[in-house]
Design a protein around this motif. Structure first.
Motif: not given
Length: 467
Positions: A181-183, A412-419, A423-426, A446-453
């Motif tokens: 999912i992260a990739s 803004l548009a380019a951040s859509l994939g990264l976000m 969450t498990p439903y993002a 928790g992992l989502g918060a770390i990788f999201g940051a």
């Protein structure tokens, strides 16, 4: 304490609803926001299955008429998520995974991967990431790419190492699922055509600012930032959420012997491979001939049942698939209600007031961060794009020069994939990877918060340099 945690979604909802209603919001909107926050809390602590949390939230909102006082309109809203095309694409992806498993094709492909890349777990992580990266420029649906094409193969690898959701998930399975999912979140921001909402965002930007963002312009800005992040992601997962099995030098020899034991490829494996290639072809080129990606997936699913790759009994008894369908459909409806009740417009007005007088570059950076973080309230990147992108552009327009506004629009548009990582439903494929059961709800957040940051930090640095 356990009882308090168990009832925390209800407690949070009631306490928030009892607070004074903020100026600018109707009572119905405030009560809706209270229920929405309660649903998010329920998804975090999970006192009952996540699908039931979403279903309860939608039901209460519809019964109270908070989105629309008409019972008929409330019913239509509550069920609207079940007509979302991504929902059914996700459902079909679960069936593809079952087809790979029942025919043995998934096991064969997995064994080949292990044979050549299985000397260590990190190598397998990079194999998953590279497969997604190769497909990403050609597949605008990250659900089709990640959940429909890559997940079925990856899901066959952990059991070979006796790593299952119930037995030693951290051995290898949890790591591989997180890398999956992260990739795909990174590749979804890497190319304009790697995520369907990217294309929607470009259209919205063109209408709002007159700027036309080409494939080449997107790539020229995003590739220098995304390639390093893409290469780091499997390694970061290996460091932050390490598998307990690091090396397996005997794995390639074992895989080779297992392939020999399986014998020549069977007719059903070839049929499943043909169906997978048909789905892939339709997902990549379908729009050119008017074939929707979801309908392509359902077509292939129908062919799989008719040719007995899987049975109809397999379809109707796949609890994981139906659970994710209900869960995601209800969350999509809940997210759409934020716009329908005027909550997003109210938030936008508050933000615009607070940003007055700040330097334009600071405003741009703050809006990119806000746009990213607000995705915690959305179960669909498409819904997020539709609801928030025009709003954020409207907030920014009077606060900065036209050229800076155009550059902000691309960020803004380019951040859509990264976000999609948070969450498990993002994002579309997230429920598939989460639904495998290797990573708990709390661990995922928790992992989502770390990788999201980390991902947000990358976008913040890129925004500061680009703007």
């Amino acid at each position: 304490m356990h009882r308090i945690v168990q009832f925390s979604p209800v407690i949070v909802t009631i306490l928030m609803a009892l607070l004074p209603i903020p100026e600018g919001l109707s009572p119905e909107a405030w009560y809706y926001l209270s229920i929405f926050v309660g649903v998010v809390v329920g998804l975090i602590v999970e006192p009952v299955p996540a699908a039931l949390v979403g279903l309860a939230g939608v039901t209460v909102v519809a019964l109270l008429g908070l989105v629309d006082p008409s019972p008929t309109a409330s019913r239509a809203w509550a069920l609207s998520g079940f007509s979302n095309s991504v929902i059914w694409l996700i459902f079909a992806a679960f069936m593809f995974a079952l087809g790979y498993q029942k025919t043995g094709l998934g096991k064969r492909i997995s064994l080949i991967l292990i044979k050549y890349l299985g000397k260590n777990t990190l190598g397998l992580g990079y194999a998953i990431a590279c497969a997604d990266g190769i497909l990403s420029p050609f597949m605008p649906s990250n659900t089709a790419r990640s959940a429909g094409t890559i997940y079925p193969v990856v899901s066959n690898i952990p059991p070979m190492f006796n790593s299952t959701p119930d037995h030693d998930p951290r051995k290898i399975g949890a790591y591989l699922k997180w890398v999956g999912i992260a990739s795909t979140c990174v590749t979804s921001s890497m190319f304009l055509t790697a995520l369907a909402p990217n294309l929607l965002a470009v259209d919205i930007i063109h209408k709002a600012t007159g700027l036309h963002i080409s494939w080449g312009e997107w790539a020229s800005v995003m590739l220098p930032a995304m390639i390093p992040l893409f290469l780091l992601t499997p390694w970061l997962a290996y460091i932050i959420y390490p598998p307990t099995q690091k090396k397996s030098p005997e794995a390639p020899h074992w895989a080779a012997s297992e392939l020999t034991r399986m014998g020549p490829i069977t007719r059903k494996e070839l049929m499943m491979l043909g169906y997978a290639l048909l789905a892939l072809t339709l997902w990549i080129f379908g729009k050119r001939v008017g074939v929707d990606s979801t309908m392509a997936a359902i077509l292939v699913l129908t062919l799989m049942v008719l040719t007995r790759i899987i049975s109809w009994e397999d379809v109707i008894t796949n609890k994981s698939a139906w659970n994710v369908l209900v869960w995601f459909a209800t969350l999509v409806a809940m997210a759409s209600g934020l716009d329908k009740t005027g909550i997003l417009q109210w938030l936008g007005a508050l933000v615009a007031t607070d940003l007055q007088g700040l330097p334009p570059a600071t405003v741009a950076l703050m809006l990119v961060i806000l746009f990213f973080v607000l995705h915690y309230f959305f179960a669909s990147t498409t819904a997020h794009t539709t609801a928030l992108l025009p709003l954020v552009l409207a907030i920014a327009a009077p606060l900065m020069p036209a050229l800076m506004l155009q550059k902000l629009a691309l960020m803004l548009a380019a951040s859509l994939g990264l976000m999609g990582i948070i969450t498990p439903y993002a994002t579309g494929p997230a429920p598939i990877w989460y639904g495998s059961g290797f990573i708990s709800q709390a661990r995922w957040w928790g992992l989502g918060a770390i990788f999201g940051a980390i991902y947000l930090g990358t976008m913040a640095v890129l925004t500061s340099i680009y703007i």
